[in-house]
Motif scaffolding. Structure first.
Motif, PDB file in Angstrom:
ATOM      1  N   ARG A   9       0.849  -1.197   0.000  1.00  0.00           N
ATOM      2  CA  ARG A   9       0.000   0.000   0.000  1.00  0.00           C
ATOM      3  C   ARG A   9       0.875   1.234   0.000  1.00  0.00           C
ATOM      4  O   ARG A   9       1.922   1.251   0.629  1.00  0.00           O
ATOM      5  CB  ARG A   9      -0.862   0.038   1.269  1.00  0.00           C
ATOM      6  CG  ARG A   9      -1.993  -0.950   1.208  1.00  0.00           C
ATOM      7  CD  ARG A   9      -3.035  -0.569   2.174  1.00  0.00           C
ATOM      8  NE  ARG A   9      -3.332   0.845   1.988  1.00  0.00           N
ATOM      9  CZ  ARG A   9      -4.300   1.496   2.565  1.00  0.00           C
ATOM     10  NH1 ARG A   9      -5.058   0.900   3.377  1.00  0.00           N
ATOM     11  NH2 ARG A   9      -4.510   2.770   2.354  1.00  0.00           N
ATOM     12  N   PRO A  10       0.442   2.291  -0.662  1.00  0.00           N
ATOM     13  CA  PRO A  10       1.228   3.527  -0.628  1.00  0.00           C
ATOM     14  C   PRO A  10       1.216   4.140   0.769  1.00  0.00           C
ATOM     15  O   PRO A  10       0.230   4.030   1.491  1.00  0.00           O
ATOM     16  CB  PRO A  10       0.516   4.435  -1.633  1.00  0.00           C
ATOM     17  CG  PRO A  10      -0.850   3.866  -1.794  1.00  0.00           C
ATOM     18  CD  PRO A  10      -0.753   2.398  -1.474  1.00  0.00           C
ATOM     19  N   VAL A  11       2.318   4.762   1.144  1.00  0.00           N
ATOM     20  CA  VAL A  11       2.421   5.391   2.456  1.00  0.00           C
ATOM     21  C   VAL A  11       1.708   6.738   2.456  1.00  0.00           C
ATOM     22  O   VAL A  11       1.020   7.092   3.391  1.00  0.00           O
ATOM     23  CB  VAL A  11       3.899   5.568   2.859  1.00  0.00           C
ATOM     24  CG1 VAL A  11       4.013   6.360   4.141  1.00  0.00           C
ATOM     25  CG2 VAL A  11       4.552   4.214   3.027  1.00  0.00           C
ATOM     26  N   ASP A  12       1.872   7.493   1.384  1.00  0.00           N
ATOM     27  CA  ASP A  12       1.252   8.807   1.322  1.00  0.00           C
ATOM     28  C   ASP A  12      -0.205   8.687   0.900  1.00  0.00           C
ATOM     29  O   ASP A  12      -0.568   7.788   0.143  1.00  0.00           O
ATOM     30  CB  ASP A  12       2.006   9.710   0.340  1.00  0.00           C
ATOM     31  CG  ASP A  12       3.371  10.093   0.881  1.00  0.00           C
ATOM     32  OD1 ASP A  12       3.494  10.231   2.109  1.00  0.00           O
ATOM     33  OD2 ASP A  12       4.304  10.239   0.084  1.00  0.00           O
ATOM     34  N   PRO A  13      -1.045   9.612   1.373  1.00  0.00           N
ATOM     35  CA  PRO A  13      -2.470   9.522   1.078  1.00  0.00           C
ATOM     36  C   PRO A  13      -2.763   9.791  -0.391  1.00  0.00           C
ATOM     37  O   PRO A  13      -2.058  10.542  -1.051  1.00  0.00           O
ATOM     38  CB  PRO A  13      -3.091  10.597   1.969  1.00  0.00           C
ATOM     39  CG  PRO A  13      -2.004  11.578   2.179  1.00  0.00           C
ATOM     40  CD  PRO A  13      -0.721  10.782   2.179  1.00  0.00           C
ATOM     41  N   THR A  14      -3.791   9.148  -0.880  1.00  0.00           N
ATOM     42  CA  THR A  14      -4.314   9.429  -2.208  1.00  0.00           C
ATOM     43  C   THR A  14      -5.756   9.871  -2.025  1.00  0.00           C
ATOM     44  O   THR A  14      -6.344   9.668  -0.956  1.00  0.00           O
ATOM     45  CB  THR A  14      -4.250   8.167  -3.094  1.00  0.00           C
ATOM     46  OG1 THR A  14      -5.092   7.174  -2.530  1.00  0.00           O
ATOM     47  CG2 THR A  14      -2.837   7.648  -3.244  1.00  0.00           C
ATOM     48  N   GLY A  19      -9.037   9.198   5.784  1.00  0.00           N
ATOM     49  CA  GLY A  19      -8.327   9.623   6.973  1.00  0.00           C
ATOM     50  C   GLY A  19      -6.876   9.958   6.721  1.00  0.00           C
ATOM     51  O   GLY A  19      -6.332   9.714   5.657  1.00  0.00           O
ATOM     52  N   PRO A  20      -6.247  10.543   7.726  1.00  0.00           N
ATOM     53  CA  PRO A  20      -4.843  10.933   7.612  1.00  0.00           C
ATOM     54  C   PRO A  20      -3.913   9.735   7.466  1.00  0.00           C
ATOM     55  O   PRO A  20      -4.174   8.650   7.984  1.00  0.00           O
ATOM     56  CB  PRO A  20      -4.579  11.665   8.931  1.00  0.00           C
ATOM     57  CG  PRO A  20      -5.924  12.112   9.404  1.00  0.00           C
ATOM     58  CD  PRO A  20      -6.875  11.041   8.950  1.00  0.00           C
ATOM     59  N   ALA A  21      -2.811   9.953   6.768  1.00  0.00           N
ATOM     60  CA  ALA A  21      -1.781   8.928   6.601  1.00  0.00           C
ATOM     61  C   ALA A  21      -0.888   8.905   7.836  1.00  0.00           C
ATOM     62  O   ALA A  21      -0.876   9.850   8.640  1.00  0.00           O
ATOM     63  CB  ALA A  21      -0.947   9.230   5.361  1.00  0.00           C
ATOM     64  N   LEU A  22      -0.113   7.847   7.963  1.00  0.00           N
ATOM     65  CA  LEU A  22       0.819   7.709   9.079  1.00  0.00           C
ATOM     66  C   LEU A  22       1.741   8.928   9.177  1.00  0.00           C
ATOM     67  O   LEU A  22       1.962   9.465  10.264  1.00  0.00           O
ATOM     68  CB  LEU A  22       1.638   6.431   8.936  1.00  0.00           C
ATOM     69  CG  LEU A  22       2.762   6.222   9.948  1.00  0.00           C
ATOM     70  CD1 LEU A  22       2.209   6.170  11.370  1.00  0.00           C
ATOM     71  CD2 LEU A  22       3.545   4.966   9.615  1.00  0.00           C
ATOM     72  N   PRO A  48     -10.634   6.564  16.787  1.00  0.00           N
ATOM     73  CA  PRO A  48     -11.116   7.864  16.304  1.00  0.00           C
ATOM     74  C   PRO A  48     -11.454   8.849  17.427  1.00  0.00           C
ATOM     75  O   PRO A  48     -11.254  10.052  17.271  1.00  0.00           O
ATOM     76  CB  PRO A  48     -12.357   7.529  15.487  1.00  0.00           C
ATOM     77  CG  PRO A  48     -12.235   6.081  15.158  1.00  0.00           C
ATOM     78  CD  PRO A  48     -11.422   5.459  16.263  1.00  0.00           C
ATOM     79  N   ASP A  49     -11.943   8.352  18.562  1.00  0.00           N
ATOM     80  CA  ASP A  49     -12.268   9.247  19.677  1.00  0.00           C
ATOM     81  C   ASP A  49     -11.001   9.879  20.250  1.00  0.00           C
ATOM     82  O   ASP A  49     -10.973  11.074  20.551  1.00  0.00           O
ATOM     83  CB  ASP A  49     -13.032   8.513  20.773  1.00  0.00           C
ATOM     84  CG  ASP A  49     -14.430   8.110  20.336  1.00  0.00           C
ATOM     85  OD1 ASP A  49     -15.022   8.832  19.502  1.00  0.00           O
ATOM     86  OD2 ASP A  49     -14.931   7.082  20.810  1.00  0.00           O
ATOM     87  N   TYR A  50      -9.951   9.082  20.413  1.00  0.00           N
ATOM     88  CA  TYR A  50      -8.663   9.599  20.892  1.00  0.00           C
ATOM     89  C   TYR A  50      -8.115  10.620  19.898  1.00  0.00           C
ATOM     90  O   TYR A  50      -7.640  11.681  20.295  1.00  0.00           O
ATOM     91  CB  TYR A  50      -7.690   8.441  21.083  1.00  0.00           C
ATOM     92  CG  TYR A  50      -6.293   8.856  21.499  1.00  0.00           C
ATOM     93  CD1 TYR A  50      -6.038   9.333  22.778  1.00  0.00           C
ATOM     94  CD2 TYR A  50      -5.218   8.757  20.618  1.00  0.00           C
ATOM     95  CE1 TYR A  50      -4.758   9.699  23.173  1.00  0.00           C
ATOM     96  CE2 TYR A  50      -3.938   9.117  21.001  1.00  0.00           C
ATOM     97  CZ  TYR A  50      -3.705   9.592  22.271  1.00  0.00           C
ATOM     98  OH  TYR A  50      -2.441   9.959  22.655  1.00  0.00           O
ATOM     99  N   ALA A  51      -8.213  10.298  18.610  1.00  0.00           N
ATOM    100  CA  ALA A  51      -7.727  11.216  17.578  1.00  0.00           C
ATOM    101  C   ALA A  51      -8.472  12.546  17.650  1.00  0.00           C
ATOM    102  O   ALA A  51      -7.857  13.616  17.598  1.00  0.00           O
ATOM    103  CB  ALA A  51      -7.872  10.588  16.196  1.00  0.00           C
ATOM    104  N   ARG A  52      -9.785  12.488  17.799  1.00  0.00           N
ATOM    105  CA  ARG A  52     -10.570  13.724  17.891  1.00  0.00           C
ATOM    106  C   ARG A  52     -10.180  14.544  19.123  1.00  0.00           C
ATOM    107  O   ARG A  52     -10.075  15.764  19.045  1.00  0.00           O
ATOM    108  CB  ARG A  52     -12.058  13.409  17.915  1.00  0.00           C
ATOM    109  CG  ARG A  52     -12.644  13.163  16.556  1.00  0.00           C
ATOM    110  CD  ARG A  52     -14.170  13.051  16.607  1.00  0.00           C
ATOM    111  NE  ARG A  52     -14.638  12.066  15.670  1.00  0.00           N
ATOM    112  CZ  ARG A  52     -14.732  10.758  15.877  1.00  0.00           C
ATOM    113  NH1 ARG A  52     -14.398  10.234  17.022  1.00  0.00           N
ATOM    114  NH2 ARG A  52     -15.178   9.961  14.940  1.00  0.00           N
ATOM    115  N   ALA A  78     -12.605  13.420   8.992  1.00  0.00           N
ATOM    116  CA  ALA A  78     -14.044  13.446   8.774  1.00  0.00           C
ATOM    117  C   ALA A  78     -14.427  12.937   7.385  1.00  0.00           C
ATOM    118  O   ALA A  78     -15.586  12.579   7.164  1.00  0.00           O
ATOM    119  CB  ALA A  78     -14.567  14.867   8.963  1.00  0.00           C
ATOM    120  N   ALA A  79     -13.464  12.894   6.472  1.00  0.00           N
ATOM    121  CA  ALA A  79     -13.766  12.485   5.079  1.00  0.00           C
ATOM    122  C   ALA A  79     -14.138  11.020   4.983  1.00  0.00           C
ATOM    123  O   ALA A  79     -13.827  10.209   5.758  1.00  0.00           O
ATOM    124  CB  ALA A  79     -12.579  12.776   4.179  1.00  0.00           C
TER     125      ALA A  79
END
Length: 79
Positions: A9-14, A19-22, A48-52, A78-79
């Motif tokens: 899998r790609p590391v960067d988001p497409t 959600g956000p990439a690593l 997700p709750d911790y992230a928020r 949120a996407a």
């Protein structure tokens, strides 16, 4: 007998990733660390709750760069 491995899998988001990439979570970890706040990247990715909560804290801080970064991550989450 040889096993076939799935493609990496790609590391960067497409645009199709959710959600956000690593790398984005690691950026938040470093920026929050500069504010004296330690966060767990693995937990950010899986809870997700911790992230928020972390993003809420980052958006409320005095550092405008961190607030902007957190706002962008919040949109991606949120996407």
């Amino acid at each position: 007998m040889s096993a076939t491995l799935p493609p990496p899998r790609p590391v960067d988001p497409t645009p199709n990733d959710r959600g956000p990439a690593l790398s984005e979570w690691v950026g938040l970890k470093w920026l929050m660390g500069l504010q004296g706040r330690r966060i767990d990247v693995a937990r950010l990715q899986g809870d997700p709750d911790y992230a928020r909560c972390c993003l809420d804290e980052a958006c409320a801080c005095a550092d405008p760069a961190l607030r902007d970064y957190a706002a962008r991550l919040r949109q991606r989450l949120a996407a």
